[in-house]
Design a protein around this motif. Sequence first.
Motif, PDB file in Angstrom:
ATOM      1  N   LEU A 184      -6.641 -23.290  31.880  1.00 30.34           N
ATOM      2  CA  LEU A 184      -5.527 -23.176  30.743  1.00 30.34           C
ATOM      3  C   LEU A 184      -5.773 -24.073  29.663  1.00 30.34           C
ATOM      4  O   LEU A 184      -6.161 -25.386  29.827  1.00 30.34           O
ATOM      5  CB  LEU A 184      -4.109 -23.432  31.598  1.00 30.34           C
ATOM      6  CG  LEU A 184      -3.962 -22.697  32.755  1.00 30.34           C
ATOM      7  CD1 LEU A 184      -2.938 -22.749  33.282  1.00 30.34           C
ATOM      8  CD2 LEU A 184      -4.272 -20.982  32.455  1.00 30.34           C
ATOM      9  N   TYR A 217       5.922 -24.067  28.119  1.00 25.80           N
ATOM     10  CA  TYR A 217       4.283 -23.799  28.314  1.00 25.80           C
ATOM     11  C   TYR A 217       3.952 -23.640  29.942  1.00 25.80           C
ATOM     12  O   TYR A 217       3.105 -22.781  30.231  1.00 25.80           O
ATOM     13  CB  TYR A 217       3.677 -25.192  27.934  1.00 25.80           C
ATOM     14  CG  TYR A 217       2.032 -24.725  28.071  1.00 25.80           C
ATOM     15  CD1 TYR A 217       1.391 -24.045  27.357  1.00 25.80           C
ATOM     16  CD2 TYR A 217       1.410 -25.344  29.267  1.00 25.80           C
ATOM     17  CE1 TYR A 217      -0.080 -23.707  27.443  1.00 25.80           C
ATOM     18  CE2 TYR A 217       0.028 -25.239  29.598  1.00 25.80           C
ATOM     19  CZ  TYR A 217      -0.605 -24.043  28.597  1.00 25.80           C
ATOM     20  OH  TYR A 217      -2.076 -23.884  28.871  1.00 25.80           O
ATOM     21  N   SER A 221       2.102 -20.341  31.031  1.00 29.55           N
ATOM     22  CA  SER A 221       0.758 -20.213  31.349  1.00 29.55           C
ATOM     23  C   SER A 221       0.458 -19.890  32.647  1.00 29.55           C
ATOM     24  O   SER A 221      -0.586 -19.422  33.161  1.00 29.55           O
ATOM     25  CB  SER A 221       0.231 -21.619  30.988  1.00 29.55           C
ATOM     26  OG  SER A 221       0.985 -22.742  31.628  1.00 29.55           O
ATOM     27  N   THR A 236      -2.034 -20.024  25.169  1.00 29.68           N
ATOM     28  CA  THR A 236      -0.795 -19.540  25.146  1.00 29.68           C
ATOM     29  C   THR A 236      -0.049 -19.710  23.828  1.00 29.68           C
ATOM     30  O   THR A 236      -0.163 -21.130  23.458  1.00 29.68           O
ATOM     31  CB  THR A 236      -0.010 -20.057  26.554  1.00 29.68           C
ATOM     32  OG1 THR A 236      -0.626 -19.559  27.589  1.00 29.68           O
ATOM     33  CG2 THR A 236       1.333 -19.504  26.378  1.00 29.68           C
TER      34      THR A 236
END
Length: 267
Positions: A184, A217, A221, A236
């Motif tokens: 990520l 987030y 994510s 993202t």
Amino acid sequence: MANKIKNKNEWAVVTGASKGLGYCYCEELLKLGYNIIAVARDTTSLNILHEKYPNQDIKMLNYDLSDSNNCYQLFDDVKSENITLLINNAGYGVWGYFSASNLEQEMNIIDLNIKALHILTKLFVQHFIDQNNGRILNIGSLAAFTPAPVFASYYASKAYVWSLGVAINTELKKTKSSVRVITLCPGPLKTDFWNRSSNQKDAKYHSTIKVMKTTTYARKSLKRGLKTKRKNYIITGRVNKLVKILTKFAPQSCVLSSVYNYQKKRK
């Protein structure tokens, strides 16, 4: 939000869990029905989650993962649980010109951001392959995609995280494994990260792009990270995706100058 897990006995391990993004991931996982093992140097801030989610188990382990021995001990402590998810989130940076930044701190960054993540990824990939089930979410960064004058060691560490994760996940897909290692890559977030990285208690936060809320987030994510089967890494947010495109296609000299000017102002 992703669908809640079907097996209420599933566990997730989160490192760097005491604040910021790690804390938000813990709460999002609890909302999904996971039991969590929260790992940090000091986990007392997570006590509030016991009150908010009384029907789920929360174990807290106080470990400094920059000590490699603690990484092995952590795995030994938790491997008997039904763990299906690891989030490698622990990490920090050291801001400043390379000639002037603290070498001991930089070695600690390598120990935490790289060595600890590498050890835990290795141990849990092997464990998840043996049980034919499991997923690792390694927290990289947009920093992975360009060198950064004035923040050199942190950006370099995230380049390692991205490169390692993409390679491992490709191996897993090619060998038809159900296990995944997804990287990520967040952009700037309003967390305590900058205070620690700049060695200032009340460091000012500067950003030339729109900053996503940490809670937002974490939710977005995590949903994508748990769901994807084909992607090796996830960015993202439209602004973050645009930044990634610009770093890829703009002349490197322009990117480096831009990053230098941006980082130089962060004090």
